[in-house]
Design a protein around this motif. Structure first.
Motif, PDB file in Angstrom:
ATOM      1  N   LYS A 183       0.834  -1.201   0.000  1.00 34.54           N
ATOM      2  CA  LYS A 183       0.000   0.000   0.000  1.00 34.54           C
ATOM      3  C   LYS A 183       0.867   1.249   0.000  1.00 34.54           C
ATOM      4  CE  LYS A 183      -3.343   2.669   2.748  1.00 34.54           C
ATOM      5  NZ  LYS A 183      -4.121   2.766   3.989  1.00 34.54           N
ATOM      6  N   SER A 185      -0.029   5.495   0.283  1.00 35.43           N
ATOM      7  CA  SER A 185      -1.067   6.528   0.377  1.00 35.43           C
ATOM      8  C   SER A 185      -0.428   7.851   0.760  1.00 35.43           C
ATOM      9  CB  SER A 185      -2.141   6.136   1.400  1.00 35.43           C
ATOM     10  OG  SER A 185      -1.579   6.012   2.693  1.00 35.43           O
ATOM     11  N   TYR A 257      -2.790   0.365  -4.270  1.00 31.22           N
ATOM     12  CA  TYR A 257      -2.456  -0.933  -3.707  1.00 31.22           C
ATOM     13  C   TYR A 257      -1.972  -1.843  -4.837  1.00 31.22           C
ATOM     14  CZ  TYR A 257      -5.648   0.831  -0.101  1.00 31.22           C
ATOM     15  OH  TYR A 257      -6.284   1.606   0.837  1.00 31.22           O
ATOM     16  N   TYR A 275     -13.365  -5.701  -4.266  1.00 32.72           N
ATOM     17  CA  TYR A 275     -13.364  -5.605  -2.812  1.00 32.72           C
ATOM     18  C   TYR A 275     -12.088  -6.253  -2.283  1.00 32.72           C
ATOM     19  CZ  TYR A 275     -18.260  -4.406  -3.409  1.00 32.72           C
ATOM     20  OH  TYR A 275     -19.423  -3.793  -3.798  1.00 32.72           O
ATOM     21  N   ILE A 283      -6.789  -3.763   6.414  1.00 35.45           N
ATOM     22  CA  ILE A 283      -7.268  -2.948   5.294  1.00 35.45           C
ATOM     23  C   ILE A 283      -8.536  -3.561   4.734  1.00 35.45           C
ATOM     24  CG2 ILE A 283      -6.761  -2.212   2.924  1.00 35.45           C
ATOM     25  CD1 ILE A 283      -3.806  -2.091   3.742  1.00 35.45           C
ATOM     26  N   LYS A 284      -9.550  -2.753   4.589  1.00 38.43           N
ATOM     27  CA  LYS A 284     -10.793  -3.168   3.958  1.00 38.43           C
ATOM     28  C   LYS A 284     -11.215  -2.048   3.024  1.00 38.43           C
ATOM     29  CE  LYS A 284     -15.432  -4.950   4.980  1.00 38.43           C
ATOM     30  NZ  LYS A 284     -16.411  -5.271   6.049  1.00 38.43           N
ATOM     31  N   GLN A 285     -11.144  -2.301   1.726  1.00 39.50           N
ATOM     32  CA  GLN A 285     -11.346  -1.247   0.740  1.00 39.50           C
ATOM     33  C   GLN A 285     -12.178  -1.733  -0.431  1.00 39.50           C
ATOM     34  OE1 GLN A 285     -10.291   1.985   0.603  1.00 39.50           O
ATOM     35  NE2 GLN A 285      -9.278   1.940   2.597  1.00 39.50           N
ATOM     36  N   LYS A 286     -12.844  -0.771  -1.069  1.00 45.98           N
ATOM     37  CA  LYS A 286     -13.469  -0.999  -2.374  1.00 45.98           C
ATOM     38  C   LYS A 286     -12.821  -0.009  -3.337  1.00 45.98           C
ATOM     39  CE  LYS A 286     -17.679   0.428  -3.537  1.00 45.98           C
ATOM     40  NZ  LYS A 286     -19.157   0.522  -3.697  1.00 45.98           N
ATOM     41  N   GLN A 287     -12.087  -0.539  -4.325  1.00 46.10           N
ATOM     42  CA  GLN A 287     -11.296   0.308  -5.209  1.00 46.10           C
ATOM     43  C   GLN A 287     -11.435  -0.159  -6.657  1.00 46.10           C
ATOM     44  OE1 GLN A 287      -9.681   2.930  -4.145  1.00 46.10           O
ATOM     45  NE2 GLN A 287      -9.267   2.630  -1.971  1.00 46.10           N
ATOM     46  N   ASN A 308      -7.663   4.732  -5.821  1.00 44.87           N
ATOM     47  CA  ASN A 308      -8.732   5.731  -5.881  1.00 44.87           C
ATOM     48  C   ASN A 308      -8.266   6.998  -6.558  1.00 44.87           C
ATOM     49  OD1 ASN A 308      -7.034   6.872  -3.987  1.00 44.87           O
ATOM     50  ND2 ASN A 308      -8.613   7.295  -2.472  1.00 44.87           N
TER      51      ASN A 308
END
Length: 309
Positions: A183, A185, A257, A275, A283-287, A308
């Protein structure tokens, strides 16, 4: 199977002895690249030359770079075959009040490429750009109107979308295909308040309840102000829409990511929403998928980048 053609498009032969074959698809460019290695001692070694053409089952490339660091293998790097669009110039790209689809067709007019337009069509302002190419103008128009594109080099088709990809529930986790996650950011361009400015000082105050700014504190309650300036925009509604899109990205950390997977599969494509759950890194993401690297003979080495941005 990889096919090679000479610079006049004459078929030469198949390349059976390649290794480390992988392609890279990138959402931001709408292009695919190809890289592979060939043995220096093979009989067909001499036909691997810059500006020759290479084809896979679904894409056409041009050899652009050869790297020889030892006596065993040569690395071959290939770029998407869009030379009909990159190599034909417009001394003046003169486009007056055409619809978007007509503007893209004008970009293709010096080539044999055709248009597959899957976006909302609407009128556009005049473009008068000197000394450019259809390829550059495709990127410019898509950027100005928030569209995405894909160059299908095998069928010579330019595909235009409002947004590429789909959301069909693709799911990667530590228990399901996810081997490792990297990751990155940052908040270098972070903002929570944006003042949009268009042509001749145009603001959005008269369509935004008297406020000449937009705000979004969904990530933090800090007040960080910036200007969003686009002097080509003459309509307040369009200016507000563009500024809202900008703020939606600026008000949260920009994150990307890279996923190392046990297998990629054929169902994941550029622009798809996936997802991601990594319990180790919490980490829990929707990208969205922004880059895919596929190893043709070693699928376990394939990787996906989601972001994102």
């Amino acid at each position: 199977m990889i096919k090679i053609y000479d610079s006049n498009h004459n078929f030469l032969r198949l390349l059976p002895s390649c290794r480390n074959i992988y392609t890279t698809e990138t959402l931001s460019t709408g292009l695919k690249t190809l890289c592979f290695q060939v043995p220096c001692k093979d009989e067909f070694f001499e036909i691997i030359q810059e500006e020759n053409y290479v084809e896979t089952a679904d894409y056409s490339f041009v050899i652009k770079e050869l790297i020889m660091e030892d006596n065993d293998f040569m690395e071959v790097r290939c770029f998407a075959n869009v030379e009909d669009l990159m190599g034909r110039v417009f001394h003046v790209f003169d486009c007056f009040q055409l619809s978007l689809s007509q503007a893209y067709e004008y970009c293709l007019s010096k080539s044999e490429w055709k248009l597959d337009y899957q976006s909302i069509d609407r009128s556009i302002a005049t473009y008068q750009i000197p000394n450019t190419t259809g390829y550059e103008m495709i990127k410019q128009i898509a950027k100005d109107y928030g569209q995405e594109f894909w160059f299908d080099t095998k069928t010579k088709t330019l595909r235009i979308y409002d947004k590429m990809g789909a959301e069909f529930g693709a799911y990667f986790s530590n228990e399901l295909r996810l081997k490792n996650l990297t990751k990155q950011s940052s908040t270098y361009d972070y903002a929570t308040v944006v003042y949009p400015l268009g042509k001749n000082g145009l603001t959005i105050a008269h369509i935004n309840n008297g406020k000449d700014y937009l705000e979004d504190y969904s990530f933090s309650n800090k007040t960080v102000e910036k200007f969003f300036i686009d002097e080509d925009i003459e309509v307040a509604e369009i200016l507000k829409q563009k500024a809202e899109e900008y703020l939606a990205n600026a008000c949260v950390p920009r994150a990307s990511y890279k996923l190392q997977l046990s297998s990629l599969g054929d169902g994941v494509g550029l622009g798809d929403v996936i997802y991601l759950v990594d319990k180790i890194k919490r980490i829990k993401q929707k990208q969205r998928v922004v880059k895919i690297t596929r190893y043709l003979r070693e699928p376990e080495r394939s990787s996906v980048e989601i972001s994102n941005l």
